[in-house]
Design a protein around this motif. Sequence first.
Motif, PDB file in Angstrom:
ATOM      1  N   ASP A   1       1.047  -1.127  -0.065  1.00 10.26           N
ATOM      2  CA  ASP A   1      -0.079  -0.014   0.084  1.00 10.26           C
ATOM      3  C   ASP A   1       0.855   1.086   0.113  1.00 10.26           C
ATOM      4  O   ASP A   1       1.921   1.142   0.723  1.00 10.26           O
ATOM      5  CB  ASP A   1      -0.914   0.115   1.181  1.00 10.26           C
ATOM      6  N   ASN A  60      -5.948  14.539   4.189  1.00 10.06           N
ATOM      7  CA  ASN A  60      -5.129  15.253   3.104  1.00 10.06           C
ATOM      8  C   ASN A  60      -6.134  16.727   2.670  1.00 10.06           C
ATOM      9  O   ASN A  60      -7.277  16.517   2.273  1.00 10.06           O
ATOM     10  CB  ASN A  60      -5.561  14.480   1.649  1.00 10.06           C
ATOM     11  N   TYR A 111       0.481  14.454   7.520  1.00 10.71           N
ATOM     12  CA  TYR A 111      -0.127  13.478   6.539  1.00 10.71           C
ATOM     13  C   TYR A 111       0.875  13.173   5.489  1.00 10.71           C
ATOM     14  O   TYR A 111       1.503  13.917   4.813  1.00 10.71           O
ATOM     15  CB  TYR A 111      -1.195  14.421   5.608  1.00 10.71           C
ATOM     16  N   GLY A 142       0.728  10.541   3.572  1.00  9.65           N
ATOM     17  CA  GLY A 142       0.147   9.937   2.205  1.00  9.65           C
ATOM     18  C   GLY A 142       0.452   8.378   1.975  1.00  9.65           C
ATOM     19  O   GLY A 142       0.149   7.895   0.945  1.00  9.65           O
ATOM     20  N   SER A 143       0.735   7.907   3.017  1.00  9.83           N
ATOM     21  CA  SER A 143       0.785   6.346   3.020  1.00  9.83           C
ATOM     22  C   SER A 143       0.074   5.904   4.263  1.00  9.83           C
ATOM     23  O   SER A 143       0.617   5.978   5.378  1.00  9.83           O
ATOM     24  CB  SER A 143       2.386   6.039   3.004  1.00  9.83           C
ATOM     25  N   LEU A 144      -0.961   5.119   4.072  1.00 11.14           N
ATOM     26  CA  LEU A 144      -1.896   4.943   5.244  1.00 11.14           C
ATOM     27  C   LEU A 144      -0.912   4.092   6.334  1.00 11.14           C
ATOM     28  O   LEU A 144      -1.109   4.558   7.491  1.00 11.14           O
ATOM     29  CB  LEU A 144      -2.820   3.780   4.578  1.00 11.14           C
ATOM     30  N   TYR A 175      -9.932   9.611   6.244  1.00 10.00           N
ATOM     31  CA  TYR A 175     -10.116   9.832   4.914  1.00 10.00           C
ATOM     32  C   TYR A 175     -11.550   9.665   4.567  1.00 10.00           C
ATOM     33  O   TYR A 175     -12.093   8.535   4.644  1.00 10.00           O
ATOM     34  CB  TYR A 175      -9.390   8.524   4.233  1.00 10.00           C
ATOM     35  N   LYS A 234     -11.847   6.569  -0.152  1.00  3.41           N
ATOM     36  CA  LYS A 234     -10.949   6.002  -1.031  1.00  3.41           C
ATOM     37  C   LYS A 234     -10.445   4.517  -0.729  1.00  3.41           C
ATOM     38  O   LYS A 234     -10.024   3.749  -1.458  1.00  3.41           O
ATOM     39  CB  LYS A 234      -9.697   6.788  -0.972  1.00  3.41           C
TER      40      LYS A 234
HETATM   41  P1  P6P Z   1      -4.348  10.631  -1.274  1.00  2.82           P
HETATM   42  C1  P6P Z   1      -1.871   5.456  -1.144  1.00  2.82           C
HETATM   43  O1  P6P Z   1      -1.926   5.701  -2.597  1.00  2.82           O
HETATM   44  C2  P6P Z   1      -3.115   5.257  -0.315  1.00  2.82           C
HETATM   45  O2  P6P Z   1      -3.897   4.191  -0.593  1.00  2.82           O
HETATM   46  C3  P6P Z   1      -3.199   5.043   1.151  1.00  2.82           C
HETATM   47  O3  P6P Z   1      -1.831   4.618   1.485  1.00  2.82           O
HETATM   48  C4  P6P Z   1      -3.034   6.748   1.632  1.00  2.82           C
HETATM   49  O4  P6P Z   1      -3.481   6.977   2.955  1.00  2.82           O
HETATM   50  C5  P6P Z   1      -3.882   7.183   0.417  1.00  2.82           C
HETATM   51  O5  P6P Z   1      -3.944   6.445  -0.671  1.00  2.82           O
HETATM   52  C6  P6P Z   1      -3.404   8.676   0.151  1.00  2.82           C
HETATM   53  O6  P6P Z   1      -4.586   9.233  -0.674  1.00  2.82           O
HETATM   54  O7  P6P Z   1      -5.697  10.772  -1.872  1.00  2.82           O
HETATM   55  O8  P6P Z   1      -4.582  11.538   0.106  1.00  2.82           O
HETATM   56  O9  P6P Z   1      -3.351  10.760  -2.040  1.00  2.82           O
END
Ligand code: P6P
Length: 338
Positions: free
Chosen positions: A117, A209, A242, A244-246, A262, A272
């Motif tokens: 992920d 985000n 943030y 951007g990597s869950l 999210y 998402k």
């Molecule tokens: P955005 C990475 O692509 C992911 O699936 C998760 O790891 C992360 O939290 C999320 O999308 C980030 O999404 O829309 O903020 O770029």
Amino acid sequence: MQVTTLGQFIIERQGDFPYAKGELSRLLRDIGIAAKVVNREVNKAGLVDILGEYGTINIQGERVKKLDVYANEQFIAALSAGGETCAVASEENEGLVHINSIVSKNAKYVVCVDPLDGSSNIDVNVSIGTIFSIYRRTSFTGKVEEMDYLQRGTEQIAAGYVIYGSSTMLVYTTGKDVNGFTLDPSIGEFCLSHPNMKCPQEGTIYSINEGNYVHFPDGVKQFIKYCQVEDGPTSRPYSSRYIGSLVADFHRNLLKGGIFIYPSTLKSPQGKLRLLYECNPLALIIERAGGKASDGSRRILDIQPASLHQRTPLFIGSTNLVNLAEEMMLKYSPLAAH
Ligand code: P6P
């Protein structure tokens, strides 16, 4: 100091399972093996000049795979070789991956996995992760069906993640407590480094985000405003973090306290993140660590999945912050909160 490896820990804790004959222990071992193989490649990702870009042929004459494709293949291969699961549902595959070996056909577990992920962050050297979830299959004969996977998150036998970061850690729960293991490359073993992990009830970090702010439900907008108000007694303003990597955002909040959100957005009206591959496993972990996970109103683990790749909004982290965000969703976004 006595080092406890993941393998030793799994065997020691096998007693937690009545009638356990070692299948789950071996399944967790197989996941640990795949994590070490993926870790080796993730750590080389920066060497594309040497190893070659995706789609090219590298110096060994092999076709270079995208790391998320590679990771998917490694987890499926390790689970197939181990023989303890009869099918894998992967975020990378549209349908179920049936494991048809003689041994696996009668296996009693099914596995969900998001093999890598956040893989879009690999090129900028940001931490990424694997998320996994284990269920007992519900069908007793014949081929595993999608129905075997459409179980509530409360039915998970085990759940965990691997974070490939400044160090590589494997964190998992089998329903009692949450334990973290750090990979010691010098011996190639995951070693117990974070026993009985607990998420602080209070948190001063919010992770979202804000680029999507305009399309957030009003309850989320109100919560963000709350986090930004100057107020000494409640240690506000909170810090906005943030990555951007869950897995990286989740892991930080698990250790330090905080909330990751999210929500639904214009681009992702259902949110998402995936219920089966991302939200359910992390929800089991956070609850066993004393935190909370909802979709803004419903407990994540109680949601009845309708499809493999179903998405959901996710509010996860310190209980007090998730409760506050839910209150604001109810007050300011009543429709979105139901
Ligand atoms: P955005 C990475 O692509 C992911 O699936 C998760 O790891 C992360 O939290 C999320 O999308 C980030 O999404 O829309 O903020 O770029």
